[in-house]
Design a protein around this motif. Structure first.
Motif: not given
Length: 703
Positions: A46-59
């Motif tokens: 994906i050539p998009s500007s994306i931040t993924v906050v994963g499940e472990k980090q949310v918890q």
């Protein structure tokens, strides 16, 4: 990283900052995301500007503060800092308003932006958060600065039943601050059926600053009852077809009864003390946010073509505190009901040894009915009924296993029916009144063709380049424009939509297998923006003028060994406007949208397999972009913001494969500071302190 990508409906930068932080004890950071193209894609494509906050980090962040606006400020570099209140006013993304989604269902109310969309779900049911940074039209109205999509948990096990039980207590070193939360999630699979069911409840205590003084009761999260329920039912018709129905409900109601002692801007904070005057007849908060969704997937509708269809409904109401800015005062509600349908076709055009082509196309239909009313029935905005019909087309081409080009078009066709209404008689700062006027409603129609194009070229693992152009089209804050009308008919008002053009260039890569980096620069322009300014009658009005917002952001992540990782991010932006529309961009967009530079840093260690300890730091730089008037007073949005630094501690211990205990401490060093909004708002009533040291202890049981 062997592909280069160009994106249609949302181009910016692939920011794996949140995702990388979760990488301790994980095999890699490859992740499938849904938001960028409304289909499952690997983040490397994906050539998009994306931040993924994963499940472990949310918890992990949940053990520090369950307020999702706080979780986001520590995980998304270019998102402004949280106010610590129920309102997310000022928490912009890249200096512009953001569209919030839950599993693709829009939560924002752009027709009358109530700034309650970020706090619309409990984090216990979130599997990950996908953040598209930069203007995007892929999900329709409201994504001037990007998209935040809360992806909820799904059933991952083949067991008939499995679950997660959590119980936690929160408190400060002062009396009355004890709170608690409990959640239960069950999931499983029975033959071709799968399910997820979740219930969560939280009761917060009093919120106090570092000196033990109650924070201001205005938009307070203290003594709040938060409820969240989720039910997902899926059925696999066969290997290619699946249907799923879901309901997600959220409510937040305050039973805080504190009096308000207004402070002095820049000198003494506004606080809560004693008991309130009972001017509020309805508890502040969001009494309802109902989301229903029905989806159908067919991986092989015909040869080389798949289909996804979504039908959804959202019913939302939020309640504000008592206000005396209008005659006779009162509380207001923003009420919004959305119904929509999306049809997504995905056709493989060709597939060769060194190249392949793909086309995604379909139709979006959305009806959004929004109004702001007082508890006594008076209208603050007219009834607004918007219908948006938008066909779209996206083409993706992969060449040489290194280069991907993505481009597309979306045709926005929007009609808004506005009812007749009387404006409210407002109270000026000198105690006089503005007269109420009758405004004749009517029909407003807008249409535009918006496009996106982007390229990503993965030269080698150490260096991957991307560049993009993307557009967003939105009717933002139409209700606020209408409610401050001085004209007798809506046709005489400036209600033109905001079209944002976003340009971006960046680089990302991995060095020596244990260092990841990314750096991105961006510019976004719009011929008509929408910025809050304060009028003499104390009301916030919308300034419409040409705008340019530009900035840089980036991150570094280090994993030298399996037991430690550390890193950080930096973001900076500036915004200028031409108030007289004469091409002179010497004026600056105020601080309510342009946030101060921000540094996020973290370290996480695992001295033994079962123990994890982490420290997060947020440093907000000073912001001094405007001068006070002759009396030494700042206009709304222009106040000087001092710098501050705050640390949070996160720790967890896995007793065995079923039990885990966690301890989180917010504002570890009990620092006295004020949120940015307290300074830039430049009003006595808004000058408040932030939360002092606060601990959370949680017990979790998995089965």
């Amino acid at each position: 990283m062997k592909k280069l990508t160009l994106s249609v409906a949302c181009l910016a930068t692939i920011s794996a900052f949140g995702q990388v932080k979760d990488s301790i004890n994980t095999k890699d950071v490859d992740e499938v995301v849904l938001t960028a193209s409304r289909k499952r894609e690997n983040i490397k494509e994906i050539p998009s500007s994306i931040t993924v906050v994963g499940e472990k980090q949310v918890q992990s962040q949940l053990t520090v503060n369950s307020d999702i606006t706080s979780i986001l400020q520590y995980t998304v570099p270019s998102l402004a800092t949280s106010s610590g209140q129920t309102s997310n006013t000022g928490q912009t993304l890249r200096g512009r308003q953001v569209l919030v989604l839950i599993d693709g269902i829009p939560q924002s109310t752009p027709l009358r932006n109530g700034a309650r969309d970020l706090r619309s779900i409990d984090p216990s049911v979130i599997e990950r958060i996908e953040v598209i940074k930069g203007a995007s039209s892929i999900y329709g109205n409201g994504a001037d600065g990007g998209i935040i999509n809360y992806i909820t948990r799904r059933s991952k096990s083949d067991k008939k039943i499995s679950g997660i039980s959590q119980f936690g207590i929160t408190g400060q070193q002062y009396g009355g601050t004890l709170g608690y939360r409990a959640s239960q999630l069950l999931s499983g699979k029975i033959s071709k059926f799968d399910y997820v069911v979740s219930l969560a409840y939280e009761k917060t205590g009093f919120m106090k600053d570092a000196d033990g003084v109650n924070l201001s009761p205005t938009y307070s999260t203290a003594k709040m009852n938060n409820y969240n329920g989720m039910l997902k039912l899926g059925y696999a018709i066969n290997d290619n077809q699946r249907v799923e129905a879901s309901y997600i409900g959220y409510a937040a109601k305050s039973d805080l009864n504190l009096g308000l002692k207004t402070g002095k801007y820049g000198v003494t904070p506004t606080i809560g003390e004693g008991e309130g005057k009972n001017l509020e007849t309805t508890p502040q908060g969001t009494p309802r946010n109902h989301n229903f969704k029905l989806s159908y997937d067919n991986k092989n509708l015909w040869k080389g073509t798949s289909l996804n269809v979504n039908l959804y409904l959202q019913d939302f109401r939020t309640v504000y505190g008592y206000s005396d800015t209008f005659l006779n005062g009162g509380q207001s509600n923003v009420i919004s009901k959305k119904t929509g349908a999306r049809a997504n076709f995905d056709t493989q055009l060709w597939s060769g040894k060194n190249s392949q082509g793909e086309m995604i196309y379909g139709l979006d239909v959305l009806n959004d009915q929004t109004v702001q009313k007082l508890e006594d029935g008076r209208y603050w905005t007219p009834d607004m009924n918007m219908t948006n019909i938008a066909p779209f087309l996206l083409v993706k081409v992969d060449l040489m296993k290194k280069l991907t080009i993505k481009g597309g078009l979306r045709y926005e066709n929007i009609a808004v029916k506005v009812g007749d209404f009387n404006t409210l008689s407002t109270v000026k700062s000198d105690g006089t009144f503005t007269k109420s006027i009758f405004v004749t409603g009517g029909n407003l129609k807008y249409n535009a063709l918006v496009g996106n194009i982007g390229v990503r070229y993965n030269i080698n693992p150490m260096l991957n380049l991307f560049g993009s152009f993307s557009q967003a089209y939105s009717i933002n804050e139409l209700g606020r424009i209408l409610r401050t009308s001085t004209e007798g008919t809506i046709q005489n008002l400036e209600t033109k939509p905001i079209i944002v053009n976003n340009y971006e260039f960046g680089a990302t890569g991995q060095i020596a297998k244990w260092v990841n980096y990314e750096i991105t620069s961006y510019v976004s322009t719009s011929k008509l923006g929408a910025t809050f300014v304060q009028s003499p009658d104390r009301a916030l009005t919308i300034q419409r003028s040409p705008e340019v917002v530009y900035g840089v952001e980036g991150f570094l992540h280090f994993t030298p060994t399996k037991w430690i990782n550390f890193g950080g991010s930096y973001s900076w932006m500036e915004g200028i406007t031409s108030i007289k529309d004469d091409g002179d961009y010497s004026a600056k967009i105020n601080n309510s949208r342009i946030s101060a530079p921000k540094v996020l840093a973290y370290v996480q260690v695992r001295p033994i397999q079962s123990l994890s300890v982490g420290l997060d730091m947020l440093h907000a730089f000073a912001q001094n972009r405007f001068e006070p008037n002759a009396k030494g007073l700042y206009a709304y949005g222009e106040g000087k913001v001092p710098e501050y630094t705050v640390f949070n501690l996160k720790s967890s211990y896995e007793v065995n494969q079923n039990w885990k205990v966690s301890l989180g401490i917010e504002n570890l060093f009990n620092k006295t500071y004020q949120p940015a909004i307290a300074w830039w708002a430049a009003r006595d009533a808004d000058f408040t302190n932030s939360l002092g040291l606060r601990g959370t202890f949680m017990v979790e049981y998995k089965f």
